[in-house]
Design a protein around this motif. Structure first.
Motif, PDB file in Angstrom:
ATOM      1  N   LEU A  78      -4.432  -1.885   4.412  1.00 16.68           N
ATOM      2  CA  LEU A  78      -3.035  -1.823   3.974  1.00 16.68           C
ATOM      3  C   LEU A  78      -2.312  -3.081   4.432  1.00 16.68           C
ATOM      4  N   LEU A  79      -1.788  -3.866   3.481  1.00 17.62           N
ATOM      5  CA  LEU A  79      -1.227  -5.175   3.797  1.00 17.62           C
ATOM      6  C   LEU A  79       0.119  -5.394   3.118  1.00 17.62           C
ATOM      7  N   GLN A  80       0.931  -6.251   3.766  1.00 21.95           N
ATOM      8  CA  GLN A  80       2.170  -6.731   3.163  1.00 21.95           C
ATOM      9  C   GLN A  80       2.330  -8.202   3.486  1.00 21.95           C
ATOM     10  N   TYR A 110      -4.108 -11.368   7.828  1.00 19.62           N
ATOM     11  CA  TYR A 110      -5.148 -11.553   6.820  1.00 19.62           C
ATOM     12  C   TYR A 110      -4.793 -12.670   5.842  1.00 19.62           C
ATOM     13  N   GLN A 111      -5.671 -13.662   5.743  1.00 19.30           N
ATOM     14  CA  GLN A 111      -5.590 -14.638   4.653  1.00 19.30           C
ATOM     15  C   GLN A 111      -6.480 -14.168   3.502  1.00 19.30           C
ATOM     16  N   ASP A 112      -7.737 -13.888   3.844  1.00 20.54           N
ATOM     17  CA  ASP A 112      -8.691 -13.312   2.901  1.00 20.54           C
ATOM     18  C   ASP A 112      -9.817 -12.698   3.724  1.00 20.54           C
ATOM     19  N   ASP A 113     -10.870 -12.217   3.051  1.00 18.20           N
ATOM     20  CA  ASP A 113     -11.949 -11.516   3.757  1.00 18.20           C
ATOM     21  C   ASP A 113     -12.704 -12.397   4.742  1.00 18.20           C
ATOM     22  N   VAL A 198      -0.329 -15.671   4.854  1.00 13.71           N
ATOM     23  CA  VAL A 198      -0.727 -14.533   5.698  1.00 13.71           C
ATOM     24  C   VAL A 198      -0.097 -13.232   5.198  1.00 13.71           C
ATOM     25  N   ARG A 199      -0.911 -12.201   5.215  1.00 12.07           N
ATOM     26  CA  ARG A 199      -0.436 -10.830   5.076  1.00 12.07           C
ATOM     27  C   ARG A 199      -0.800 -10.072   6.352  1.00 12.07           C
ATOM     28  N   ALA A 200      -0.026  -9.050   6.675  1.00  9.72           N
ATOM     29  CA  ALA A 200      -0.266  -8.288   7.900  1.00  9.72           C
ATOM     30  C   ALA A 200      -0.306  -6.807   7.580  1.00  9.72           C
ATOM     31  N   GLY A 201      -1.084  -6.066   8.389  1.00  3.15           N
ATOM     32  CA  GLY A 201      -1.157  -4.640   8.149  1.00  3.15           C
ATOM     33  C   GLY A 201      -2.174  -3.938   9.018  1.00  3.15           C
ATOM     34  N   LEU A 202      -2.813  -2.897   8.464  1.00  2.00           N
ATOM     35  CA  LEU A 202      -3.648  -1.982   9.229  1.00  2.00           C
ATOM     36  C   LEU A 202      -5.013  -1.813   8.568  1.00  2.00           C
ATOM     37  N   LEU A 203      -6.025  -1.544   9.402  1.00  4.69           N
ATOM     38  CA  LEU A 203      -7.349  -1.230   8.871  1.00  4.69           C
ATOM     39  C   LEU A 203      -8.056  -0.244   9.793  1.00  4.69           C
ATOM     40  N   ALA A 204      -9.017   0.476   9.217  1.00  3.89           N
ATOM     41  CA  ALA A 204      -9.869   1.401   9.970  1.00  3.89           C
ATOM     42  C   ALA A 204     -11.175   1.498   9.203  1.00  3.89           C
ATOM     43  N   CYS A 205     -12.302   1.109   9.831  1.00  4.73           N
ATOM     44  CA  CYS A 205     -13.558   1.035   9.086  1.00  4.73           C
ATOM     45  C   CYS A 205     -14.752   1.071  10.029  1.00  4.73           C
ATOM     46  N   ILE A 206     -15.948   1.088   9.431  1.00  5.84           N
ATOM     47  CA  ILE A 206     -17.206   1.070  10.156  1.00  5.84           C
ATOM     48  C   ILE A 206     -18.049  -0.065   9.593  1.00  5.84           C
TER      49      ILE A 206
END
Length: 247
Positions: A78-80, A110-113, A198-206
């Motif tokens: 999730l980014l903005q 985040y800029q990109d992956d 830049v974008r900023a936000g949240l992540l949750a992953c494995i």
């Protein structure tokens, strides 16, 4: 973002500087049924998130995938837009202890992956320190990832684990703080990374990259079916305060 490179023609020494233009970022208390209009999803999976399971909290289910490594397949990031200086904070509850190497959740710039900074609560392998729970500041530049700072966390409850994180951006300097005992933020460390747009936000992953240390350890340990464990991360809020000149 304008990238300026200055080079000394005698010594060939060069430095990069960025001039960023952006709008003011917007906080979200996650009190609605959908995220605010400022947000965008990366690889959205509708079944993997909700704002109705626990009203006032954004729930994201950890699924296989990550942006750290070569596969770049993490879902529900999730980014903005956040292309200025800022301070971002979140408070989260993780349903169970992270026992699978590669599980990680927290704040990302985040800029990109292949270019990002993330401040996460994760399970990972750290040399002689072994596998365990860490608060970690990680950055990736052009696909190569590095640990900028980490702190091993002990004495965590088995369930409903409270973690608060704060990431401060000033130019290309990212400074990380954490709070796991309710006694206030502690400094974790900082790193200098040039990111654009830049974008900023949240992540949750494995992490699912077969080349990652986490996945390798899981195979050695015979984690097998355990690797399918899906923790749920509940985010109480994402508060971000922009600084500098914004529009």
């Amino acid at each position: 973002t304008a990238l300026v490179t200055l080079t000394d023609n005698i010594t060939n020494e060069s430095n990069e500087y960025v001039v960023s233009f952006g709008t003011r970022a917007v906080s979200d208390e996650f009190s609605g049924k959908i995220p605010g209009r400022q947000w965008n999803w990366i690889r959205e999976d509708n079944a993997g998130w909700n704002l109705t399971g626990t009203p006032g909290w954004l729930e994201i289910t950890m699924e296989k995938g990550d942006i750290q490594g070569s596969k770049n397949d993490a879902k529900n990031i999730l980014l903005q837009d956040a292309n200025t200086d800022w301070t971002a904070e979140t408070a989260m509850r993780v349903s169970k202890r992270l026992t699978i190497p590669g599980q990680n959740t927290g704040i990302v710039a985040y800029q990109d992956d292949d270019n990002f900074v993330k401040l996460v609560y994760n399970n990972t392998l750290k040399g002689f320190m072994g596998i365990g729970d860490y608060i970690e500041l990680i950055y990736e530049k052009d696909g190569a990832s590095y640990s900028a700072a980490n702190f091993r966390v002990t004495s965590l409850p088995p369930e409903n684990i409270p973690v608060s994180l704060k990431l401060v951006k000033k130019g290309s300097i990212y400074t990380a703080y954490y709070n796991i005992d309710g006694k206030g933020y502690q400094l974790l460390g900082s790193t200098d990374v040039v990111l654009r747009d830049v974008r900023a936000g949240l992540l949750a992953c494995i992490a699912s990259d077969s080349g990652s240390a986490g996945s390798l350890v899981s195979m050695i340990m015979g984690a097998g079916g355990v690797q399918d464990q899906k923790n749920i991360v509940k985010f109480d809020y994402f508060r971000i305060n922009s600084s500098g000149l914004t529009f």
